[in-house]
Scaffold this active site. Structure first.
Site, PDB file in Angstrom:
ATOM      1  N   GLU A 141     -10.830   5.083   4.538  1.00 59.08           N
ATOM      2  CA  GLU A 141     -11.475   4.553   3.609  1.00 59.08           C
ATOM      3  C   GLU A 141     -10.893   3.033   3.170  1.00 59.08           C
ATOM      4  OE1 GLU A 141     -14.498   5.700   1.974  1.00 59.08           O
ATOM      5  OE2 GLU A 141     -14.240   3.818   1.816  1.00 59.08           O
ATOM      6  N   ILE A 158     -12.811   0.162  -2.759  1.00 60.36           N
ATOM      7  CA  ILE A 158     -14.131   0.540  -2.880  1.00 60.36           C
ATOM      8  C   ILE A 158     -14.602   1.650  -2.023  1.00 60.36           C
ATOM      9  CG2 ILE A 158     -16.671  -0.576  -2.761  1.00 60.36           C
ATOM     10  CD1 ILE A 158     -15.452  -3.114  -2.946  1.00 60.36           C
ATOM     11  N   GLY A 204     -10.716  -2.059   0.548  1.00 55.07           N
ATOM     12  CA  GLY A 204      -9.600  -1.638  -0.327  1.00 55.07           C
ATOM     13  C   GLY A 204      -9.933  -0.230  -1.056  1.00 55.07           C
ATOM     14  N   VAL A 214     -11.512  -0.912   4.885  1.00 51.09           N
ATOM     15  CA  VAL A 214     -12.497  -1.792   4.672  1.00 51.09           C
ATOM     16  C   VAL A 214     -12.753  -1.627   2.906  1.00 51.09           C
ATOM     17  CG1 VAL A 214     -15.012  -2.178   4.667  1.00 51.09           C
ATOM     18  CG2 VAL A 214     -13.685  -1.234   6.534  1.00 51.09           C
ATOM     19  N   GLU A 252      -1.113 -15.267   1.277  1.00 49.69           N
ATOM     20  CA  GLU A 252       0.216 -15.021   1.966  1.00 49.69           C
ATOM     21  C   GLU A 252       0.601 -16.762   2.496  1.00 49.69           C
ATOM     22  OE1 GLU A 252       0.285 -12.199   5.290  1.00 49.69           O
ATOM     23  OE2 GLU A 252      -1.008 -10.920   4.061  1.00 49.69           O
ATOM     24  N   GLY A 270       0.307 -14.912  -5.582  1.00 47.38           N
ATOM     25  CA  GLY A 270       0.146 -13.888  -4.790  1.00 47.38           C
ATOM     26  C   GLY A 270      -1.105 -13.365  -4.095  1.00 47.38           C
ATOM     27  N   LYS A 288     -12.916  -6.084   9.153  1.00 39.67           N
ATOM     28  CA  LYS A 288     -13.539  -5.164   8.286  1.00 39.67           C
ATOM     29  C   LYS A 288     -15.042  -4.999   8.679  1.00 39.67           C
ATOM     30  CE  LYS A 288     -10.372  -6.349   4.274  1.00 39.67           C
ATOM     31  NZ  LYS A 288     -10.316  -7.043   3.394  1.00 39.67           N
ATOM     32  N   VAL A 291       0.946  -1.083   0.052  1.00 39.70           N
ATOM     33  CA  VAL A 291      -0.012  -0.086   0.012  1.00 39.70           C
ATOM     34  C   VAL A 291       0.737   1.209   0.125  1.00 39.70           C
ATOM     35  CG1 VAL A 291      -1.889   1.292   1.221  1.00 39.70           C
ATOM     36  CG2 VAL A 291      -1.665  -1.204   1.221  1.00 39.70           C
TER      37      VAL A 291
HETATM   38  N1  LIG Z   1      -2.348  -4.950   0.630  1.00 36.96           N
HETATM   39  C1  LIG Z   1      -3.362  -4.657   0.560  1.00 36.96           C
HETATM   40  O1  LIG Z   1      -3.977  -4.602  -0.744  1.00 36.96           O
HETATM   41  C2  LIG Z   1      -4.131  -3.837   1.483  1.00 36.96           C
HETATM   42  C3  LIG Z   1      -5.624  -3.356   1.202  1.00 36.96           C
HETATM   43  C4  LIG Z   1      -6.180  -2.583   2.052  1.00 36.96           C
HETATM   44  C5  LIG Z   1      -5.622  -2.514   3.661  1.00 36.96           C
HETATM   45  N2  LIG Z   1      -4.586  -3.053   3.747  1.00 36.96           N
HETATM   46  C6  LIG Z   1      -3.947  -2.684   5.062  1.00 36.96           C
HETATM   47  O2  LIG Z   1      -2.821  -1.724   4.730  1.00 36.96           O
HETATM   48  C7  LIG Z   1      -1.515  -2.110   5.807  1.00 36.96           C
HETATM   49  C8  LIG Z   1      -0.391  -2.581   5.094  1.00 36.96           C
HETATM   50  O3  LIG Z   1      -0.444  -3.723   4.418  1.00 36.96           O
HETATM   51  P1  LIG Z   1       0.546  -3.869   2.910  1.00 36.96           P
HETATM   52  O4  LIG Z   1       0.045  -5.175   2.227  1.00 36.96           O
HETATM   53  O5  LIG Z   1       0.918  -2.603   2.578  1.00 36.96           O
HETATM   54  O6  LIG Z   1       1.724  -4.461   4.104  1.00 36.96           O
HETATM   55  P2  LIG Z   1       3.025  -4.895   3.609  1.00 36.96           P
HETATM   56  O7  LIG Z   1       3.297  -4.994   2.207  1.00 36.96           O
HETATM   57  O8  LIG Z   1       3.523  -6.032   4.393  1.00 36.96           O
HETATM   58  O9  LIG Z   1       4.031  -3.487   4.078  1.00 36.96           O
HETATM   59  C9  LIG Z   1       4.148  -3.212   5.472  1.00 36.96           C
HETATM   60  C10 LIG Z   1       5.219  -2.075   5.533  1.00 36.96           C
HETATM   61  O10 LIG Z   1       5.267  -1.413   6.960  1.00 36.96           O
HETATM   62  C11 LIG Z   1       6.753  -1.741   7.202  1.00 36.96           C
HETATM   63  N3  LIG Z   1       6.664  -1.907   8.691  1.00 36.96           N
HETATM   64  C12 LIG Z   1       6.465  -2.988   9.334  1.00 36.96           C
HETATM   65  N4  LIG Z   1       6.642  -2.729  10.598  1.00 36.96           N
HETATM   66  C13 LIG Z   1       7.071  -1.387  10.963  1.00 36.96           C
HETATM   67  C14 LIG Z   1       7.381  -0.705  11.884  1.00 36.96           C
HETATM   68  N5  LIG Z   1       7.452  -1.060  13.218  1.00 36.96           N
HETATM   69  N6  LIG Z   1       7.763   0.576  11.715  1.00 36.96           N
HETATM   70  C15 LIG Z   1       7.982   1.130  10.518  1.00 36.96           C
HETATM   71  N7  LIG Z   1       7.661   0.295   9.174  1.00 36.96           N
HETATM   72  C16 LIG Z   1       7.106  -0.988   9.320  1.00 36.96           C
HETATM   73  C17 LIG Z   1       7.407  -2.609   6.391  1.00 36.96           C
HETATM   74  O11 LIG Z   1       8.794  -2.284   6.360  1.00 36.96           O
HETATM   75  P3  LIG Z   1       9.710  -3.084   5.111  1.00 36.96           P
HETATM   76  O12 LIG Z   1       9.343  -2.682   4.033  1.00 36.96           O
HETATM   77  O13 LIG Z   1      11.072  -2.431   5.435  1.00 36.96           O
HETATM   78  O14 LIG Z   1       9.748  -4.399   5.595  1.00 36.96           O
HETATM   79  C18 LIG Z   1       6.565  -2.467   4.834  1.00 36.96           C
HETATM   80  O15 LIG Z   1       7.090  -1.304   4.289  1.00 36.96           O
HETATM   81  C19 LIG Z   1      -2.314  -3.307   6.613  1.00 36.96           C
HETATM   82  O16 LIG Z   1      -2.814  -2.617   7.700  1.00 36.96           O
HETATM   83  C20 LIG Z   1      -3.191  -3.835   5.615  1.00 36.96           C
HETATM   84  O17 LIG Z   1      -4.323  -4.595   6.578  1.00 36.96           O
HETATM   85  C21 LIG Z   1      -3.693  -3.679   2.876  1.00 36.96           C
END
Ligand SMILES: NC(=O)c1ccc[n+]([C@@H]2O[C@H](COP(=O)([O-])OP(=O)(O)OC[C@H]3O[C@@H](n4cnc5c(N)ncnc54)[C@H](OP(=O)(O)O)[C@@H]3O)[C@@H](O)[C@H]2O)c1
Length: 423
Positions: free
Chosen positions: A121, A128, A126, A124, A182, A179, A197, A14
């Protein structure tokens, strides 16, 4: 033009999407980005590594930052980081559903006390738009029902199980290779993600705090290829449904579990990783919001959308809009799963004895359950028969009692599955 100075915590799926989208908005300036591993190579052309820090407190304590975008995830240390940001009078944009579902009440209280707002926003479904519509243009409504597909991974797995007749294990493996899932898929397949959500969505839809611990949750790991096949023969498809409804007495029924959804139902047509939310309210009636529930760019659309709402409001009035101030002081009266009413699909393995169908009918009758369909699906090599029952609307506790009664009979060998049905 005034600029809004932001700090981003998290630079994964994100966070990088948000960074890319923000390149088209010169009025938003990224001051700093916090990550876990500062030495990791970032796959972004001409990226200025000096923007990075591995100390998120450098962002939340920086007086030169107006808004903190939290896209790191989890509750620890996210809760402490955001509480610090709020106390330092920074507005928050977050995609973190888990944090909001578990600690939202405390965070919103802290935001209220510090006169800052939290927009979410992206938390919940992504990409939408659902939170902002409920809080703004739908505010004339009393929403009484939510029925939604809120997790793309499980919807992808169930779609492949139905379309390609795959087992759960094979569909999960394919989802992991592509992908969509996980390496540890527990959060998705056991329904935790959808539950977070649903907690957020139910709170804003029904105007009461929802206790996440009281949301009944079942994942999809027990769904077998046979269930998918039987459902198909009966005119249904199986989906992981997040359901929230206000009952006539005001109690609230909130749960996440797989359901047989009638093929004519709009949610049955939602395939692969797509999400969909059906809202029913007065005076608007039924609404459906469908689209990408995850992914770097769709989710960035929601995060940056929140940011621009905030930016425009701060510029015009220099005061935050009251959109995200939580005014829900009371907890909802949430009911237990045993007190819910549903139609049911029951898959049974029985001995191939005369009268076994009658026995099932009698036990259902004794427990106040009317059967709408009963189907014997051939005889197995060990002289057992697979029987599938669809009931009329019945009370969950009655159904659970009926299953216990069935298992007391020597003729009933196993209850292979119990799923709820949506017509
Ligand atoms: N992925 C989606 O499509 C999606 C959709 C809606 C909502 N979300 C929500 O958005 C959030 C992020 O999701 P994501 O998929 O982007 O996760 P992600 O790809 O695993 O990325 C997490 C990021 O947070 C960093 N991080 C982790 N712990 C940290 C800390 N203590 N201090 C500073 N940085 C830290 C990581 O650093 P490094 O890069 O150095 O590892 C990484 O850059 C989550 O809450 C998820 O539920 C995700």
């Amino acid at each position: 033009m005034k600029t809004l100075k932001v700090g981003i915590i998290g630079f994964g799926t994100v966070g990088t999407g948000v960074y890319k989208v923000l390149q088209s908005f010169p009025e938003i300036k990224i001051q700093k980005i916090a990550v876990k591993n500062i030495n990791k190579k970032r796959n972004i052309e001409n990226f200025n590594y000096e923007l990075l820090t591995d100390n998120p407190y450098e962002i939340v304590n920086n007086p030169d930052i107006d808004v903190v975008i939290e896209v790191a995830g989890g509750t620890d240390p996210a809760f402490d980081i955001l509480t610090t940001a709020i106390k330092n009078k920074k507005h928050i944009v977050t995609a973190n559903k888990e944090l909001l579902a578990k600690k939202g009440s405390e965070l919103f209280q802290c935001a209220k006390e510090n006169n800052v707002i939290i927009l979410y926003e992206a938390a919940v479904a992504g990409g939408i738009p659902i939170i902002m519509p409920i809080k703004t243009i739908l505010c004339a409504n009393k929403i009484h029902k939510i029925a939604a597909i809120l997790n793309g991974t499980t919807n992808y797995i169930l779609t492949k199980m139905a379309e390609k007749e795959l087992s759960y294990e094979t569909a999960l493996k394919q989802a992991q290779e592509l992908g969509y899932a996980e390496t540890d898929p527990t959060g998705d397949v056991e329904g935790f993600d959808a539950t977070y959500k649903l907690a957020v969505l139910s709170t804003i839809s029904f105007g009461k705090k929802i206790d996440i611990n009281k949301i009944y949750r079942e994942g999809i790991t027990k769904i077998k290829a046979n269930d998918i096949k039987s459902a198909k023969e009966l005119g249904y498809t199986i989906k992981l449904i997040a359901l929230g409804q206000v009952l006539e007495n005001g109690e609230i029924d909130v749960r996440v579990h797989p359901m047989l959804v009638a093929k004519k139902h709009l949610l049955a047509k939602v395939k692969n990783a797509t999400n969909s939310i059906m809202l029913s309210g007065y005076p608007v009636g039924d609404l459906v919001f469908t689209g990408a529930g995850a992914g770097s760019e769709p989710t960035a659309s929601s995060v940056v959308g929140d940011l621009l709402v905030l930016a425009s409001d701060l510029e015009v009035t220099n005061n935050p809009i009251p959109l995200a101030i939580c005014r829900h002081d009371e907890y909802a009266e949430q009911i237990n799963i045993g007190d819910t009413y549903n139609e049911y699909y029951i898959a049974i393995t029985a001995g191939n004895h005369p009268g076994v169908i009658g026995l099932i009918g009698t036990i259902c009758g004794q427990n106040n359950i009317n059967i709408s369909t009963i189907m014997q699906k051939g005889i197995n090599e060990d002289n057992t028969a697979e029987i599938v029952v669809i009931t009329e609307k019945s009370k969950e506790s009655d159904v659970q009692n009926a299953l216990k009664d069935m298992l007391k009979s020597e003729s009933i060998k196993n209850i292979d599955n119990l799923l709820r049905v949506m017509n």
